[in-house]
Structures are given as C-alpha cells and as structure tokens.
Design an enzyme around this catalytic site. Structure first.
Site, PDB file in Angstrom:
ATOM      1  N   GLU C 119       0.839  -1.192   0.000  1.00 45.98           N
ATOM      2  CA  GLU C 119       0.000   0.000   0.000  1.00 45.98           C
ATOM      3  C   GLU C 119       0.876   1.244   0.000  1.00 45.98           C
ATOM      4  O   GLU C 119       1.517   1.566   1.000  1.00 45.98           O
ATOM      5  CB  GLU C 119      -0.931   0.013   1.217  1.00 45.98           C
ATOM      6  CG  GLU C 119      -1.910   1.197   1.150  1.00 45.98           C
ATOM      7  CD  GLU C 119      -2.850   1.295   2.353  1.00 45.98           C
ATOM      8  OE1 GLU C 119      -3.001   0.291   3.064  1.00 45.98           O
ATOM      9  OE2 GLU C 119      -3.398   2.388   2.566  1.00 45.98           O
ATOM     10  N   LYS C 250      -8.375 -16.004  15.948  1.00 44.05           N
ATOM     11  CA  LYS C 250      -8.425 -15.533  14.564  1.00 44.05           C
ATOM     12  C   LYS C 250      -9.650 -14.695  14.220  1.00 44.05           C
ATOM     13  O   LYS C 250     -10.032 -14.620  13.052  1.00 44.05           O
ATOM     14  CB  LYS C 250      -8.351 -16.722  13.576  1.00 44.05           C
ATOM     15  CG  LYS C 250      -7.186 -17.663  13.792  1.00 44.05           C
ATOM     16  CD  LYS C 250      -5.888 -17.136  13.242  1.00 44.05           C
ATOM     17  CE  LYS C 250      -4.704 -17.952  13.736  1.00 44.05           C
ATOM     18  NZ  LYS C 250      -4.285 -19.011  12.863  1.00 44.05           N
ATOM     19  N   ASP C 324       1.784 -14.309  12.588  1.00 46.25           N
ATOM     20  CA  ASP C 324       0.656 -14.906  11.875  1.00 46.25           C
ATOM     21  C   ASP C 324      -0.233 -13.793  11.343  1.00 46.25           C
ATOM     22  O   ASP C 324      -0.940 -13.126  12.100  1.00 46.25           O
ATOM     23  CB  ASP C 324      -0.109 -15.802  12.859  1.00 46.25           C
ATOM     24  CG  ASP C 324      -1.214 -16.594  12.173  1.00 46.25           C
ATOM     25  OD1 ASP C 324      -1.608 -16.237  11.041  1.00 46.25           O
ATOM     26  OD2 ASP C 324      -1.677 -17.584  12.766  1.00 46.25           O
ATOM     27  N   HIS C 414      -1.891   9.952  -0.901  1.00 46.55           N
ATOM     28  CA  HIS C 414      -2.078   8.729  -1.675  1.00 46.55           C
ATOM     29  C   HIS C 414      -1.901   8.979  -3.160  1.00 46.55           C
ATOM     30  O   HIS C 414      -1.301   8.200  -3.868  1.00 46.55           O
ATOM     31  CB  HIS C 414      -3.462   8.130  -1.399  1.00 46.55           C
ATOM     32  CG  HIS C 414      -3.511   7.378  -0.125  1.00 46.55           C
ATOM     33  ND1 HIS C 414      -3.725   8.002   1.091  1.00 46.55           N
ATOM     34  CD2 HIS C 414      -3.330   6.059   0.162  1.00 46.55           C
ATOM     35  CE1 HIS C 414      -3.704   7.091   2.057  1.00 46.55           C
ATOM     36  NE2 HIS C 414      -3.470   5.919   1.527  1.00 46.55           N
TER      37      HIS C 414
END
Lengths: 424, 424, 424, 424
Positions: C119, C250, C324, C414
């Site tokens: 990004e 998760k 993770d 951006h």
C-alpha cells in the site's frame, strides 16, 4: 445510523409537503420566552403539592380521576420514598402465567407468575409455555454467578502515574474492601477488575448484593471507596468520577453478557415429542428448524447473544414485582438453544444479566409487594429464586412463541386476542 | 459468559455450604407429579374467572386488596383486550418532569412529562435537566427517519433456488406491497431489504406505521405478504416463518441502531456556561471531561452506541404513557455527545429505535391515556411528537446525571431521596 | 446482511444483462465430472514434488520465474516446516518506519520498524508518526496483561450433569494444570474460566506463552487436559471438542477486547502544539475535533472499540516479522484517544489482543528472522517488547493519518505516492 | 478491557521481581536526547538510498542478504510505487490448495489457490477441504452485492443547519455523483447514506469499483465531492474531514457486516455422508453437533457474525495475490452454517466484506501477479470471480477444520506438521 438517500428523500418531501422551509426553520429555533408552566419546586408527596401540580398542568378532571383515584390518595404516603413530583398512579393490568414448575437451586415448586402488561396475548403465550414445562416435570434452573459493579474512573497526567496508582490500588484491596463494606450490611466486594487506557484508570468493583438488586448499595459503597482512594492514594488523580460508564448499568453490554451483572441463570427443559405436538401443534423438528434460522437471524442483525423475546416476559415480571423496569434494557440479553433429541425437544436459555431483588427499589410498594407475595418470594432468601423464576419464565416464553411461529399461529393469536382493539 | 475459576469456586463453596451434593441433585431433578395449582383455562377478564384465579393462588386477602381494589374492579372491562388471566392491577407512582421545552419538527412547546417509576430521584433528576433545557430556550429535536419491520425467513433446497426466489420477490414488489397494505389503513411499505445466507432468504419488510407503534400492524401485513408469496412464488420454500428473528423486535441490535426501528430522533441543546454552573454546580469543562471518559467507558464495555442511562427515562415514560415497556430493551440505545463551546456546553442525543405510538397497545387504558392527555399527545398526529419528547427527555436525563457525577452529587442525591428506605 | 431492494434490483438487472436466466442456472449447478487438475498427494517441500505441482498448474514460465527464483530454490529447506504443497515464494517489499522511540516496560530505545506492504504511502505515513513521537521524547508503553486461551466444549445430557462436571473441574484445577503444563516448557496456565450454557460447558484455559505467540502451544496443552478430563471426570461428556469456538482465535471478539488475548498494551505520548503544527501541518484542536467525530463515527458503524486504522501497521509488521498475518483479524481492535492539553496534544492507544511472538510460527524463516534482527527483537525476552513496539507503531500511525485528514492531505498523499500506478 | 485483580496482581509481582519501582519509573519516562538513528529523508526506492538505510540500521550483513537478495535488487524498480524507505523484500512460502471447484456466477471451474503463509498445516487443511468440495461436484457461489464507501463528516453550528445541509445534499445528488465520477473511469456512485447526529453529518458515498478493490479510487472521488460541497453548499460546515471513520475501512464493523463492503458472497455445498466419512473421518451428525456448539461459542464470545477461522485462508490468499493484507481485519467476518440433511451435510458460508481486486494495490507486483495468473484471475472481469473463490476457499477451510475437530485430529495435524519446529 445511516439512512438510505431514497428513504431520506421521501422523508424530506413529506416534511416539506406539510411545512415550508421557513416554517421548519422557525420550529427548530430556540425560544427564550420564560415558561408559564413551572411546577412547584418542592418535589415531595404532600397533598397540597399534588394539588398544585394538577393546577399547573391545567387540571384535566378526567385525567385526574384516573391517576389520582381514591385508593391512590389513601396510599399516597407509601409512594413518598420512590417518587418526586407525584401526581397519582398509573395502573397496569396483571395476569397470571402458570403454573410454572421450577426445579432450581433456589426456586422450587409451581409458580403463578404475575405479569403486568398491556400487550394482548403476552400472558396467554407465557402461560401456555409454563404449563407445557410443568406438564413434562418442570425445568431445571441454576443461578451460576452473581455480582453488580460500579466503575469509578480516575484521570492522571500520564500512564506512568496511572500504573503507580493501579499498583497501589491492587496492594490496598483489603482497605478498599473495608471502606466499601462498611457502608452496607449485605453487600460484599467479590472482585475488582482494573482497566488502564492510557492515563485513564477504571476500577470495576463488583459486589454481591444479598436480597437487593443492589445498584444503590454499590453506589454508596463505591463512593466510600473513592473517598478512601482520594485521601490515601500516593498519586492523586487529576479528577475522578464515581461511575465512568464502565459498569453496564441500565444498558445491554458485551461486558455484562460475557461476565455477569446481577444474577446469571441458565434453565433447561426436555420435552417429549408428543407434548410438543399436543401443546404447540408443531414438531420438535420444525422448532429446531426455526431455532437455527432464527439464531442466524439474530446473529445477522447484530444482537448481543441470540434469543427471541426475553424482554416481553421480563418487562411484565419486573413491573408487576417492583423491579427496576429500566433494567429490562440490560437484562433482556442471553442465548436460547433448541436441539432435537431422540425423544423430542431440548430447550435451554441462559441470561447473565438478571437485575432482580426482593428488597429495596419498588418491592415494598403496595401492589408490587402483593405480586411478590403471590409468587411466594417476598421474604429473605428469595432473590436468587426470583432470578431462577425469571429465567424459567423466559424459557416458557421462547417455547410458546416459537411454537406459534412454527404452527403458523403467530399473528393469528395476536389478531384474535387484540380483536377489540383497532390499531391497524 | 465465562466465570473466573476463583469466583466460580467461591460460588460452589457457598452452594455446598447450604446443601449437600445429594440435596442439590434432588432439587435439580424433574418432578413428574401433577400440579395442584392449575389456573382456569379460560383467560378472559370476567368476574367469576378472576375470583377463581384468586382461589387458585391461595387468596391472600392483603394481596387481593392491593391488586383488585374497587377502582380496578370498576374498570375491569377496560383491560379485557390487553390482558389474559387478569387478577387486578399494579400501581406505579407517576411524577412530573418539566417543563421541558422542545423545538421540534413535530413537538412544540413546554411539556410536563409523566414518568412512572419506583426509582427514587429519577423524576427529580430528569426534571432538573428539563428545566435547564427550558431555561436556555429549549432543545431542538428532529425525527429523521421511521420504519418498523417484520422479517420472514424462507428455506430452500439450495442457493440457486434461493436466488431465483429473490429475483422473483424483487420483481414482485408491487404485488407484495399491495398484499401487505390491504390489511391496514395506516401502514405503508417503505422498504424491502433482502438477505441471502446460503439457501436461506430473509425478507425485511419495513413499514411506516402512522400513529401506532405498529408491531401488530406489520405482523398482520407481513402474514398477508407471506400468503401471497406461498401462493405465487415460482420456487416454493421448503418451509418459512413469518418472523425469523431478523427484525430486531424487542432487543437491542446493531441493525436497528445502524438503520432505524420505530422513529429515529436527534435532539440538541446549547447551554451557556453560567447555566451549567448554576443548575448543575459544575462546569462545561468538567462535563466534557466526563463525557470523554464515559464514552470510552461505554465503548470498552461493549455497548451498542454510547450513552449514559436512556433506559431510566424511557422506561418511566413508556410505562406512564401506555407504550410497550418491553421495547425499552431496543429503544435504550443511541449516542450522547457533549462538546465544549466558546460560550458553554453543547449536548446532543440521537436515538434510532424509539418504539412509540399514540394509538393501539396500552394507549387507551384509562390511566395511561390520562398521561398522554397530560402531555397533550393523545390525538392524531402525535406519535412523531411523542418520539421527539422522548429524545428531549433523554437529553435532559443525560445532562442532569452527568452534572451530578461531575459535582459529586451522584450518590448523595440517591442517599437523600432514598433515605426512608432501607435497602443497603 | 441485508441489501436494499433498489440496490438488489440494480444488481439483478446487471446480472441478467450479461447472462440469461438459463445460463445463470447452469453456472450455479453442480458439476460431477472428475477434475483433471489434481495435485500430487504428498504435500512436502521436495524438488520433484514442486516440479510436479508446477506441471499440474500448467507451468506458466513467467509465474514460475517470479515464485520459484534461484534464492527460493536455494532456501527451499527452510520452508519445509511451515508450508505444504510448496511452489515458491511471494515477495513483499519492506520499508523502514522510524526511528520510533519507545519508553516501555520492555521495549527501550529507538526502533527502525520493518513494514511489509504494497500500500503506497503506508510506510511514509507511519514513519512520519514515528519521527514525531521520537522528536518529543518518545512514547510510553506498557504491557498490562497477557494470556492466550483454548476453549474446549463439553456436551452433557442435562444441566445437572453439567453442573457436577464443572464442580469436579474446579476442584481438579491443579491436576488439569499439571496435565497441560507437562506438554510445554514455557506455557503456564494462568486462568480457567467456566461457562455453563444449558447442558453445554465451555472451559477457557488461558496460558502465558513465553516468547511464542502460542496458539499451537495452548492447543497441545489443552488436548492433554482434555485427555485427562475424559479419563477422570465423574460425569462423562456425551461428546467434546478441543476448541468450541469460544477462545476468540483468529477473529475480532468482544471477549478478547474486554479481556486479553495475546498481550494487552497501552501506549501514550504528549506532543507540544508546535510539533503538531510543524510535523502534521495542523493544530491539536483540529486533531481533537477529528478524534471526537471519528470516535462517534466508529461507534455508529459498530466497531469493536474505536480507532482509525491499526490494521495497516499491524499487518505490515506481522508479515515482515514472521507473525501470523491471520491474527490481524483479532489484533486490530482497541481504542484511540486524543485530548487537548494546556501544552498541546495527548494521544493514547490501547490494544488488548496483540498476538505476537519471537519464536515459533514464521519467526525463523530467513527474511522474517532478518526483520526481527533489524528490530533487535530476535532473542529471548523480546516478545513483550515486540508487543510494545506494535502498540507504539499503532500510535504513530494514528497520529500521522489523523494529521493528514486534518490538514487535508489525506488523499493527496495517496495520489502523489501512488502516482505511477493506474488503478482509478 | 478489564483485568481481574488476581491476574493484575500476579503481573505486577512479576514486573517488580525483575525491576525496582524506580527502574520502572525511569523506563517509562520521556527521553529527550536526539536520536542517532535517523533515516534518509527521501523515501524513494533508489540504490543509494537503500544503501544509506542499511547503513543507518547497522548493516547486519546476514539480514541484508536475506532481504536484499539479487533478485530483489534486480526487481527494485517494480516496488517503487508501492513502498517507501525500501530495504528489500520479505519472502513468504506459497503452497497450493486445490483443486477447488467453484460453480459461481463469475468463478467457473477448478482452481489451484495459491496461499502464502507460515502456519504449518494451513495449506494442507484448506486443500483437503477444497478437494472434498470438488469431489462432490463443487460449491455454488454468488456475489450478491458490492460497494465500497467513504464517509466524510461535516460539523455545523446546530442541528437546524445540519438539516438544511442534508436537504441540499439530497437534492444535489446528481451533481455530487458527477463530481465524484469525474475522477474515475471505473468507479460508479451506487448509493448515498445520510447520518445526522446532532450538529454532525456523515455522508456515506458507496461506489462500485470495477476490477479494483477501490479504497484509493473512492477516496479521490470523495475528495472531489467534498470540494464541490464546500464550494456550493448553502450552509458552510464549520469544518469537515474526507473520512470521519464511518466507512468501516480496515476494521470489522457491524455496519459492513450488516450491509456490504467490497463484495458480499455466499457459497454452499451439499456433501453426501460417505464423503464426510471418507475425507474427514467423521459424520455429518458430529459436524452439526460441532457447528451448534461452536456457533453458540462464537455468539458468547461476542464476534461479529459466527464462523470458525476465515482469517487463515483469507490472509494467505490476500498476501499471495497482492491484496491488501490489512483488509483481513474487515474481511474475516461472516456466518457459517452447517445442517444435517437426508443425504449428508449441508454447509454454507456468507462473507459480506471481501475487499478484493485484480488491478491496483499489490496486484501488479511480480510474484503477486504471478499468483493471480496461476489462478487465472489476472485480467479484466476477474474481481468478482476472485471474491467467489475467496468465499469458496473459506467454505473449504471451515469444512476441513471442523472435520479435524470432530475426528480429534485438530492438534495432531498441527503436531505432525509442525514437528520440526520447536516452539513449545
């Protein structure tokens, strides 16, 4: 809290059809003329003050007859401690649901549950569920936890000070407990939970509250704790509040759902298939199909827990029995589970946030106390039993309404029972 | 809904101190003896049935005197359509809060708000907030959306069939609307929202409900829609339910919070600093400090929205005015925002789920209707105004309680007002 | 998960414009022809198997060159324990953010934080925030709790049996601990929490996990506990599962947010006003205006906690450092708070669910381990420090992005940084 | 975010065992010495700058060899637009799961799904689920909605002004659309949703984004809309922000779950009982028992939706295919439903927030683009198909892990596959 533009546009057009933009502008503007509708300053329940309040409101004689009837006048003194600016009483019809057999740790036997409501079919539906439960041997119910918390908040200059403060508080737990428990005969500090969020500290003091629902008890105890803290803490907070909105008081919260607030109760019943068919005109399989679809429906609508309509029974029970009706907002959360078994249907409810008590609050008001007596739960040792009855009632309600939804009788029941009304 | 092992252990020891394991086992076991406490089957409100119910409960004469007083007997017919298994009425004291000046799209003027509660200090606190609002020119209030939905669920063999069904439903919207609206004079279908979850389809039909709160109205309309669907859909569902728990009915939900259920209202007030000091004995700065800490407190406890205690005022208003008290569970959500301004304090509340109506439900019961008349909101065109008053009342309550928390008067107010009670 | 009918209709029309109903029907139907794209059964990382997998996929030589480059072939053995059906590696660019000064209980000093992302502007933005923090003396950070849980579930015939089982488990805690801790050198059982939901029991075993993130450790320990339970419990469960989806693994959950999962860290910084102006081109006041509006924005969108974009920095840090990446789903929750002070801006973040470790998982993979070494957090005693760096990084990111939003540079950053791309 | 006092105390003792109170105090204090670890100001990906960054970090030659390998140096230019302060690449091993047969509206055929992860057993588990799905004819998948929003916020003096502003915005929708769409070739404004919260207004502009994931596209379009608003609105906001944290960007939210963000997909499969037994070594009945208990487990832990572990597969897919890994935080929500049927098992997943695209972001990076090519989803018209594959993959993962939990192979799989590691 967003509104789709099409819907917002429709609403806007509707507003502008009734009022010009100028008129709307005027309606929404502040009006600084003094009010001519002031009430007496003294809030007490004295006849002359009641009289002056009725005068101030315009003294609608029909309204007055309904609110300030003879019995209300006679009982006026009984309300003094529970209300300010008294003008009379509102009357809610009470119906009985039951018998409801509860095989609980605390509740034992067949209860006639008084429910105060104006929703047609509600009592009939809960009563049907209660009778079904009773017919199959009753439901099992267990209070599995209890506790009511207050959560003062303390602000510091920085996180380091906040950490030192928390270290002190943890090491001072006995003194904090003593300060709190000195204010109450029945409250006991069960737990302290600590939250550090940057330079802010929240201390959740959780109490058991005996036979009371306990919000006032824990407030007073916590205020005493705060006084001790402010006098003794090695790091003085920049400011603090006795309740920093971290206790879940009066609103559904994940925290109370995940932990406990008030009393946490689980209740279950096994119902042979033929009872489902006879009493509810449907099958265990259909009820489990409903449960599955409705559990996902609840999940997809973002409720806290998943259930059908605990609030209906709880609100009616709370109002009848002098409980705090505002607590319906927090109490009506939990999970309902239905499962098909070899012999029929298994159903369980778990409610972690039942705010009930049998002393304090509205429990000593004349008609509310009468309802508690009808239940046989007006004396000492009855608050846990009342919580188990509340859970059993919730179970009865879930069985009955889901039965109605499965058999296609849902709106029919409402239509028939509401037939004399004209609200469509 | 987990309990820490130390807390669970303490509870277990307490249970075992009172009962042996065998005794607990016995208490929790089913009891198949027939009940001897059966109530009459007929649920209607007839004198002989009321008499038989009192006999069935043991006929406690004190209780009976409180619930089945003369006025209640005289008015018995008025309750017939709203209750089953009637045994009398419960009386809640009503106090007035106000005057509360509302500059709303619909509500205009100074209201005396009747509140039915047994919580000491509640009316005094809301009244204080109301008077503060009135003193500064009133609060602005706007209904910004409305709608009540029912959400039938339909099960199919597979997703492909579900998709075909949805395609048909979307193309049949006019026919579905006609089927639903044919059942009601006032309800209008405003929106249909479609959910496909695997082979399950939920259709949320959202109606405007005129002056009624509308739950029964939308149930009956949706049942008619379902009948049309079952007769005409090209893919027949394996099964369906008229409500699949996806409407938010009777419980706080993210969906209703994010969208609307009932009426969505926002209300605000600007309060000069000197009024904060005089009326609340604190400063705008302190109140904003409180707001910040309490907003985070709410967020960290996982509430839906963040606010202080909407449920207190809403429950009291709903009970007094014949609204469905169970709806407090859904209505008491929203957001409160306080902000310091150049001149003092800005405060706003937004409640997206106000379930109120001025016809239907309990609104025509004698004392409840009297309360609506006192408010001047008993006639046509009044439901939106009642929603705005409910939001304004919530704003008053937030101002007053936060003021009390900031000035250190929170528990003192309760202590003083509850002084004659003995619940600690 | 509902879609407005107008939106659903538009989507339906679009589908039907591209395909006939028949074609859609065919596309959605099962296809029972055997697949001709089967992969080798053996999942291991051996050259001949890798070769066969590339053949099975059609052996796109360009793709192969990118994934199975020389270095990847040379390092192949290093991946064996972390992957099955290996075909190569994907490369993410790594940029450095910093220096980031952390004054933590564990982390101390100026860190160069490696971030792996695609990004544009992300690293620049976090780096800007880090440098600002460093310029004002660093941020304070504190690990305030830790714990990772597994939650086996046990099903019984009824609630009574469930209760007996729980009583036994509570009394057997030492034995359960011994069984679990016997499987691990570093894991320690810190808490057991008990949930009874009807005839279901969930036991949440919470462990400290040393330097590891710990999911596998707690799984293995809990499986040993379950074996002990099944061999010794006086009431045998009808069935049980080692994880009944009650641990928050998760996924973002209120439970982990309200308690802890992994490490809970809070971090704060005080920034003089002139630094806000110089580094972020805005004012403390504007940033607090933003915080207030964005906090309410978050609340109204129903997030767990309220913050801006923790996931951006955490995902990039987790990927770079062999954590993770799936845990971003749970870790990216918490609260951000900004406050105006006499001298400038106060900012704090609190993240209760940071799943990080410095051994196990992907931490020993070649390039991931290199990133940990760059951070100086590859050895023993570094997991808490890594958690504090993660929180400090999140704080840096919040400061920078909110600065950009306040100064109007949000999309400009951006646009400029993404200028060579063409995705609009 | 509260910690039990016993747990907090244990933590405190542990801290004080390692450090004196004075030492902790010092560690947590600001350090105003200038940093000696400053990075070059220029963030670009040029060799000399990369060199200087490595020098600044101490130039660990092992680390450098792993991150800045020859291929990375050769490809350096390819990363320029996606990263700042570049120092090299991190390599994640990629394994193939499949074949995965998808019968979707957009995805058609048997996919080899590249997954980048360091979690042992993950690829094997997803691959097992994929093969099971393929063996029974594939899963059906449907994109059922799409849209990505930006939510600028506007502050006004009062609610009346806010209302006027909204009225103008609703009436100016065509102009707002034109302003936004002028900035993009592919983005289309699909909806505007309006939120009024006191004197604050949030406008959620929702776009379809073609083949891109679209966050930058909608930011740029919304900035153009804001410029139009500021130039033309009859009531000028006191201040505004192009994103007021009401869009759900980068975090799980009830709003995105209840509506859509990115692409909403549902996928299902019917599995004959013998396939469950053969492939998963368990029975449909056991898997439904698991589903029921785990659904309640999820509900009781307060997740958004209920599912098992979507994040595992999604994170691995997103990283492999150049998607924004931070979006795992929002994408990993939804509902999983299992049901027993006459012939076996029915399983469905629904994910309303899949943020995927096949152009823009990291999709054109060399190895990521190679993964998209392997999937056959690198060209135009592929984003919807990628979303369907993501949902199908999630379904495969749920089947496999629940199978492992039911057959008791859950931790065994991890133990075996992670055998060469040493993290316990």
């Amino acid at each position: 809290m967003a509104t789709d533009h099409a819907q917002a546009n429709a609403w806007l057009r509707q507003l502008l059809a009734e009022h010009s933009a100028e008129s709307l502008h005027a309606r929404l503007s502040a009006d600084h003329t003094p009010s001519d509708r002031r009430l007496p300053l003294n809030p007490r329940t004295l006849e002359r003050l009641v009289e002056r309040r009725w005068q101030a409101t315009g003294n609608d004689s029909d309204a007055r007859a309904q609110l300030l009837d003879d019995k209300t006048v006679a009982d006026m003194g009984a309300y003094e401690a529970n209300i300010e600016n008294f003008i009379g009483t509102v009357k809610l019809p009470v119906g009985l649901a039951g018998p409801l057999r509860v095989n609980g740790l605390f509740a034992q036997g067949d209860y006639h549950v008084p429910l105060a409501t104006s929703e047609a079919a509600l009592v009939a539906s809960y009563s049907r569920g209660a009778q079904l439960i009773t017919a199959v041997g009753g439901c099992t119910a267990m209070v599995i936890d209890e506790g009511v918390s207050r959560a003062p908040g303390f602000a510091f200059d920085n996180l380091r000070d906040a950490g030192e403060f928390v270290a002190w508080a943890l090491q001072s737990l006995d003194a904090l407990r003593a300060a709190g428990e000195a204010t109450t005969r029945h409250g006991r500090l069960r737990n302290l939970r600590v939250t550090i969020e940057g330079n802010h500290v929240y201390l959740n003091f959780e109490f058991s509250t005996g036979e009371a629902s306990g919000q006032n008890m824990v407030t007073i105890a916590t205020e005493a704790i705060c006084a001790y803290v402010m006098a003794n803490a090695p790091v003085t907070p920049r400011y603090h509040f006795v309740e920093a909105n971290h206790s879940g008081d009066k609103k559904a919260s994940a925290q109370s759902f995940i932990g406990v607030r008030g009393r946490k109760v689980t209740a279950e019943v096994h119902i042979p298939g033929e009872h489902v068919r006879k009493a509810l005109h449907t099958t265990p399989e259909a009820m489990v199909d409903y449960w599955r679809m409705s559990a996902m429906g609840g999940v997809m609508s973002g409720t806290i827990g998943v259930h059908g309509h605990y609030a209906n029974g709880l609100a009616a029970l709370y109002i009848a029995c002098g409980q705090d009706a505002a607590c319906v907002a927090e109490s009506a959360v939990g999970v309902t589970r239905f499962e098909q078994t070899d012999t029929g249907l298994y159903a369980a409810v778990t409610l972690p946030n039942l705010m009930v008590g049998t002393i304090g609050g509205g429990t000593s008001l004349p008609s509310q106390n009468a309802c508690l007596r009808l239940l046989g739960l007006d004396g000492p040792g009855s608050a846990h039993a009342l919580a188990e009855v509340a859970a059993a009632l919730s179970l009865a309600g879930e069985l009955s309404i889901i039965g109605a939804l499965c058999s296609g009788h849902f709106s029919r029941a409402h239509e028939v029972l509401a037939r004399v009304r004209n609200n469509t």
